[in-house]
Design an enzyme around this catalytic site. Sequence first.
Site, PDB file in Angstrom:
ATOM      1  CB  VAL A  20       1.844 -12.107  -0.675  1.00 48.08           C
ATOM      2  CG1 VAL A  20       2.993 -13.070   0.106  1.00 48.08           C
ATOM      3  CG2 VAL A  20       2.711 -10.910  -0.781  1.00 48.08           C
TER       4      VAL A  20
ATOM      5  CG  ASP B 254       4.165   1.443   1.385  1.00 45.94           C
ATOM      6  OD1 ASP B 254       3.534   2.167   1.933  1.00 45.94           O
ATOM      7  OD2 ASP B 254       3.994   0.473   0.761  1.00 45.94           O
TER       8      ASP B 254
END
Length: 568
Positions: free
Chosen positions: A313, A428
């Site tokens: 990211v 998750d």
Amino acid sequence: MMAWRHYKQGRHLARFRWPVQIFRHKKQAAVFGCDTVAFMSDSNHTFFGGCLSICSNDSISESVNITQHSCSGIGCCQTPLPKGLKKLNISLDSYYNHTSIRNSVNPCDYAILADDTFDISSLKLQPGSEQEEFIYSNATIEWVVKEEKCEISRNSANYACGNNTNCIYSENGQGYRCLCKQGFQGNPYLRCYDIDECKEPSKYKCEGSCKNTFGNYTCRCPFGMYGDGKIDCRGFGITTIVIVVVAIIFTVIVGVLMFITCKQRRKERNFLRNGGMILKHQRVRIFSEAELSKATKNYDKSRFLGEGGFGSVYRGVLSDDNNTQVAVKKPKEVDNMFQIDQEFEHELGIVFQVNHKNVVKILGLCLQTKVPLLVYEFVPNGTLSHHIHDKSSQVLKTWKNCLRVAAEIALALDYFHSLASPTIIHGDVKPSNMLLDENYTAKVADFGASVLLSRDKTVMVTKIQGTFGYLDPEYLMTGILTEKSDVYSYGVVLVGLLTGSKPGSRIASNNDERINIVQYCLSSMEDNSLSQIVSFKVAGAREMKEVEIVAELATKCVSSSGVNYHSM
């Protein structure tokens, strides 16, 4: 320097003084005559010398025809002068009172100051060839500004040299003087200015294009030629050069066009394969590859935010009116998540419509790359994992903040399970996928393992995704993903908020057996020792009661069976 003549009628002493500075070259004092004695000294008597010039009866012919290198005492004598001489006294006298001079010989005596290269043959001793009143020699006088070295003078307020000058130290006079630097002219004690060599082609050679520079000039050879234009230019004919240049330009243009065409076709293929034709008609912003590359400075290391199981990211700044900050996610590789088909296109369109204050909003995606790039809103205050485990963070040091963050995460998961249509299973749930915004409000992020399902369906996955320690044991054994999986993971997150520990941590229990932190939290509930394991300050019994309620909720999330699981 002038030469002085003195005519001897009787015994007479003539004195000549030259007030001089420092000589630049080797100097000598030369004396001419047929009965002449010369005495030389300076005013301080640090130097004294002299010489005798005579003309014997047998050497009259040689005496009257002095050659350039014959100043050896017959008609002419000379004495070298030392360096640094500033004044010179010359006294002329007659040794024989001129009684030995014949009528055929010039009775005058001469003394001159000259360089050692001076041609003395220009002086004659014949009576019919008397010298002019003044004879000019080649002696050069060198003067200095001050008897001081350049290194010392540069630092003084009375430094005489101007701009663009060199300071020259003379050992002759033990002082310095100033000269304009090469490429400059003018008065070095006032100002030396740049010479425009291009305006003086007769003096400064240039066969091509001349350009003046500060203190110098450049010269480029004419087109089609090479070399140093100041010296010589060589090269091929202009026609050959033009043909070669045109051929190179044509080849480059064709190559660039082919590269651009191939790159554009590749982007179009990726766009179509990634479902661009359908997604572009939905309320989804489609970013170009160039737009995101510019926003992240070509994914520079300084823009790196973190890395997870599905990719890296990067922080980006869009080129819009608000300079919007975004987080761009680059997946590592093509996997089942990004095998774009018609069903996923429909599901992705639904995910883009998710709008909840505790969910990180997806702003758009890029379909021109081999793997789609996802663009999220930028959340500035890091992950929940950082604030749980970093001892320097003060965000979760009070129960009030811990309870608020736990409630905000629960609201987001409840939205996924109960309000979204179709239902979204995150898959998750863990602290590193929970972000805190500028107000430290929790936001659920990273839908890499998420799936969408109808309420009357279950999902059998072929590949277990998520993070061990937070994964539901039943999901691990059966491969069936349900809301229960998110509930279990949420319970582990609550344990982390309460204890400040990671789920894999092991700690000694009361019987000295080392158990993991989830089991330890359960045992602490049973023996009423929960207050000893919390990682924050508890203000009074009322807050402790709330802590116990949340701890009990956490135990239900991680211990209930799949049949009787608790919903968010």
